[in-house]
Enzyme design. Structure first.
Site, short mmCIF file in Angstrom:
data_model
loop_
_atom_site.label_atom_id
_atom_site.label_comp_id
_atom_site.label_asym_id
_atom_site.label_seq_id
_atom_site.Cartn_x
_atom_site.Cartn_y
_atom_site.Cartn_z
N GLY A 131 -9.17 3.98 10.64
CA GLY A 131 -9.96 2.16 9.84
C GLY A 131 -9.73 1.78 8.22
N THR A 132 -9.11 3.24 7.59
CA THR A 132 -8.29 2.31 5.92
C THR A 132 -8.31 1.13 5.68
OG1 THR A 132 -7.06 3.85 5.83
CG2 THR A 132 -8.97 4.92 5.47
N GLY A 133 -6.76 1.24 6.53
CA GLY A 133 -6.25 -0.57 6.72
C GLY A 133 -7.55 -2.13 6.86
N CYS A 134 -7.82 -0.83 7.74
CA CYS A 134 -9.11 -2.98 8.48
C CYS A 134 -9.91 -2.63 7.55
CB CYS A 134 -9.28 -1.83 9.72
SG CYS A 134 -8.16 -1.60 10.65
N LYS A 168 0.61 -1.34 0.05
CA LYS A 168 -0.21 0.03 -0.12
C LYS A 168 0.83 1.68 -0.01
CE LYS A 168 -2.09 -1.64 3.65
NZ LYS A 168 -2.88 -1.89 5.04
N THR A 225 -9.82 9.48 7.26
CA THR A 225 -8.88 8.27 7.02
C THR A 225 -8.73 6.53 7.92
OG1 THR A 225 -6.45 8.94 7.07
CG2 THR A 225 -8.24 9.37 5.39
#
Length: 272
Positions: A216-219, A181, A214
């Site tokens: 929680g974007t990875g989760c 990412k 943003t």
């Protein structure tokens, strides 16, 4: 009502709880529902957090993590698994043992180490456990650039070429596929690169969205990948759908007006 021609996918999240609702188990279950999957959860840690940061972390005893996993797998069909916050080496070992025992078809590993506000969500001694015990079990891992550097014990990538080299190194450690990412790259572009063993790397370009919300974007991305993979032919198609949906969730985040810090993305932007 007629039954669907294909069974509704069942997705399991193994992660920490976010009391603010924007990341972790809460974000994962929202994502599963938004993308047409039935969600189940195994909680690895409780966090006291909000949009301004993580105030406290209470890991779940590894034996109880085991008990939750056995309860789900022994009764319910599990089509895909998403791993998030695992907190410490003992929980990493418990999860790895259960995955080896139950052998779910698709496993997405989100290598969660640090919260948006900078708080540690994984003890340093657990990084080796993820590297050695979980990467070989992963269908796909989704590290950001600091996480990839920690897994490889090297400097953080500053260019796309360096991202690709680190992605190849992670494949060499045993992962079947890696989504590098690029959100930490400098500049207005934040491309992601998908590397699948035996295939040419694929770039998923994106422009940075002008919002601070943003959380929680990875989760959310890794949960979207777990929800969609049973519905797609391969990882490339899965990533394309998940990324398109996530960009809309980020783009609509301002509408939620949650908290005074870094707000969550809008998982249900298509409905309200």
């Amino acid at each position: 009502m007629n039954a669907p021609s294909h069974p509704i996918p069942h997705a399991l999240t193994i992660a920490g709880s976010d009391s603010g609702g924007g990341a972790g188990i809460q974000a994962d279950l929202k994502t599963f529902s938004a993308l047409g999957a039935y969600g189940m959860s195994v909680i690895t840690a409780l966090t006291a957090q909000n949009t301004r940061g993580v105030n406290a972390v209470h890991p779940v005893p590894p034996d109880f993590v085991h008990a939750q996993l056995d309860a789900v797998f022994s009764d319910i069909r599990v089509d895909s698994v998403k791993l998030g916050m695992l907190a410490n080496a003992e929980i990493v070992a418990a999860v790895a043992e259960s995955l080896q025992r139950w052998q779910p078809r698709f496993v997405v590993v989100d290598t969660v180490m640090i919260a948006k506000g900078g708080q540690a969500l994984l003890l340093p001694d657990a990084v080796a456990g993820i590297r050695e015990k979980l990467l070989p079990l992963a269908g796909l891992i989704t590290p950001n650039l600091p996480e990839a550097a920690a897994l490889l014990d090297c400097s953080e990538a500053q260019t796309e070429d360096a991202m690709l080299r680190q992605g190849e190194a992670l494949l060499a450690l045993g992962a079947n596929a890696v989504l590098m990412k690029g959100g930490h790259l400098p500049g207005e572009d934040c491309p992601d690169w998908l590397l699948v063993a035996g295939e040419e790397p694929v770039c998923f370009p994106a422009r940075r969205i002008a919002t601070r919300h943003t959380h929680g974007t990875g989760c959310t991305l890794s949960a979207a990948l777990a929800a969609l993979r049973p519905q797609c032919a391969d990882w490339g198609g899965t990533v394309a759908q998940a990324k398109a949906w996530l960009l809309q969730a980020i783009g609509n985040a301002e509408r939620l007006q949650v908290g005074q810090g870094i707000g969550p993305v809008h998982h249900f932007h298509a409905w309200w």
